[in-house]
Design a protein around this motif. Structure first.
Motif, short mmCIF file in Angstrom:
data_model
loop_
_atom_site.label_atom_id
_atom_site.label_comp_id
_atom_site.label_asym_id
_atom_site.label_seq_id
_atom_site.Cartn_x
_atom_site.Cartn_y
_atom_site.Cartn_z
N MET A 188 0.93 -1.43 -0.25
CA MET A 188 0.22 0.11 -0.09
C MET A 188 0.68 0.98 -0.16
SD MET A 188 -3.32 -0.25 -0.05
CE MET A 188 -3.79 1.21 1.04
N ALA A 189 0.56 2.47 -1.09
CA ALA A 189 1.89 3.25 0.02
C ALA A 189 0.48 4.08 0.50
CB ALA A 189 0.79 4.14 -2.25
N ARG A 190 2.24 5.07 1.43
CA ARG A 190 1.61 5.74 2.21
C ARG A 190 1.56 7.08 1.79
NH1 ARG A 190 6.72 5.79 5.54
NH2 ARG A 190 8.00 5.10 4.74
N TRP A 191 0.86 8.15 2.69
CA TRP A 191 1.36 9.18 2.70
C TRP A 191 2.75 10.08 3.20
CZ3 TRP A 191 -0.45 12.08 -1.16
CH2 TRP A 191 -2.07 11.40 -1.13
N GLY A 192 2.97 11.08 2.60
CA GLY A 192 4.27 11.32 3.55
C GLY A 192 4.45 12.38 3.43
N ARG A 193 5.11 13.45 4.64
CA ARG A 193 5.60 15.17 4.27
C ARG A 193 6.77 15.70 3.66
NH1 ARG A 193 4.34 17.90 9.86
NH2 ARG A 193 3.29 19.53 9.52
N LEU A 194 7.47 15.00 2.96
CA LEU A 194 8.85 14.71 2.43
C LEU A 194 8.21 14.09 0.94
CD1 LEU A 194 11.09 16.74 2.02
CD2 LEU A 194 12.44 14.73 3.24
N ALA A 220 3.93 21.95 -0.99
CA ALA A 220 5.23 22.65 -1.43
C ALA A 220 5.43 22.31 -1.86
CB ALA A 220 4.83 23.86 -0.83
N ILE A 221 6.02 22.86 -3.38
CA ILE A 221 7.49 22.68 -4.06
C ILE A 221 8.52 23.79 -4.44
CG2 ILE A 221 5.94 22.42 -6.50
CD1 ILE A 221 7.97 20.20 -7.22
N GLY A 222 9.83 24.02 -4.76
CA GLY A 222 10.24 24.85 -5.70
C GLY A 222 10.73 25.83 -5.07
N GLY A 223 12.66 25.79 -4.91
CA GLY A 223 13.19 26.44 -3.84
C GLY A 223 12.95 26.69 -2.58
N GLY A 277 3.22 19.11 3.17
CA GLY A 277 4.02 18.87 3.36
C GLY A 277 5.12 19.69 2.52
N VAL A 278 6.38 19.39 2.13
CA VAL A 278 7.33 19.40 1.03
C VAL A 278 7.82 18.72 -0.06
CG1 VAL A 278 8.01 21.78 2.40
CG2 VAL A 278 9.51 19.76 2.29
N LEU A 284 13.62 15.90 7.31
CA LEU A 284 12.72 15.09 8.31
C LEU A 284 12.63 15.13 9.24
CD1 LEU A 284 13.42 11.73 6.96
CD2 LEU A 284 11.04 13.03 6.42
N GLU A 285 13.23 15.93 10.19
CA GLU A 285 13.53 16.26 11.48
C GLU A 285 12.47 17.44 11.62
OE1 GLU A 285 17.85 16.52 12.57
OE2 GLU A 285 17.49 14.74 12.29
N VAL A 286 12.91 18.32 11.12
CA VAL A 286 12.36 19.82 10.73
C VAL A 286 10.98 19.79 10.49
CG1 VAL A 286 11.92 21.82 9.25
CG2 VAL A 286 14.55 21.09 10.67
N LEU A 287 10.34 18.56 9.93
CA LEU A 287 8.75 18.39 9.18
C LEU A 287 8.29 17.96 10.67
CD1 LEU A 287 9.59 16.56 5.81
CD2 LEU A 287 7.51 18.92 6.39
N ASP A 288 8.73 17.20 11.34
CA ASP A 288 8.74 16.31 12.47
C ASP A 288 8.47 17.49 13.56
OD1 ASP A 288 8.49 13.77 11.41
OD2 ASP A 288 10.13 13.02 12.42
N GLU A 289 9.53 18.56 13.91
CA GLU A 289 9.61 19.38 14.46
C GLU A 289 8.21 20.90 14.11
OE1 GLU A 289 13.00 21.79 14.21
OE2 GLU A 289 14.16 19.71 15.30
#
Length: 207
Positions: free
Chosen positions: A1-7, A161-164, A180-181, A201-206
């Protein structure tokens, strides 16, 4: 199964880059989603060969593999789905072509198109460029944090969000409403792609 991710890590297939090495490093660091994007110089066979390797790596790491633009290649390598740009097939058509549980992302730059893509069946939206992107200098003007937030509030599906995107810009994008990004150069051009992925990943978790 595919899973969502923030990165979402997008492969960098510009001349001189090594997308397989970077993908291996990113997956080892815990990247949940890899998007395979092909530059224009790729032949169909070269695109298939790269996608096949990345899809297998994603399966080995229980990560989601998405193929940008090319639904035929997504089907051929058994990817979890694809991401469609504004010049690609409509999301509604992709829903008829891909398996029922496929992840389908779509590009959007304004609330009107975002709502239309959601109605058509998009599971998430890639929104940008958030900032100026060194990997795609021909993109439209950056949306900025506020407009990305406005778009995110207009739909009920995740906004990526994407781009730079950099480590430093992630908190502001998430605070505005992004789920996510997606990054290219922030990982592919890093001296240590593994460490760069871990830090994102650490910043996203924070946040």
């Amino acid at each position: 199964m595919a899973r969502w991710g923030r990165l979402h890590i997008i492969t960098d297939t510009r001349p001189g880059c090594d997308p397989i090495r970077v993908t291996e490093a990113a997956l080892s660091a815990g990247a949940p989603v890899i998007q395979v994007r092909f530059e224009g110089h790729y032949t169909d066979r070269e695109a298939f060969d790269l996608a096949e390797v990345v899809a297998e790596l994603c399966r080995a790491h229980d990560a989601t593999c998405l193929i940008n633009d090319r639904l035929d290649i997504a089907l051929a390598v058994g990817a979890h789905g694809g991401h469609l740009g504004q010049r690609d097939l409509p999301v509604s058509v992709a829903r008829r072509i891909l398996p029922a549980d496929a992840v389908i992302g779509a590009t959007s730059r304004d609330p009107h198109s975002a709502r239309a893509q959601q109605r058509a069946g998009a599971g998430y939206l890639g929104v940008g460029p958030a900032h100026r992107s060194p990997t795609k200098p021909d993109l439209p003007d950056p949306l900025g944090v506020d407009r990305i937030g406005e778009l995110a509030r207009s739909v009920d599906i995740p906004v990526i969000a994407i781009g730079g995107v950099t480590v430093e810009s992630v908190p502001g994008l998430l605070a505005a409403g992004a789920f996510g990004v997606a990054v290219v150069g922030a990982v592919s051009r890093a001296a240590d792609p593994y460490a760069a992925t871990r830090r994102l990943l650490e910043v996203l978790d924070e946040c």
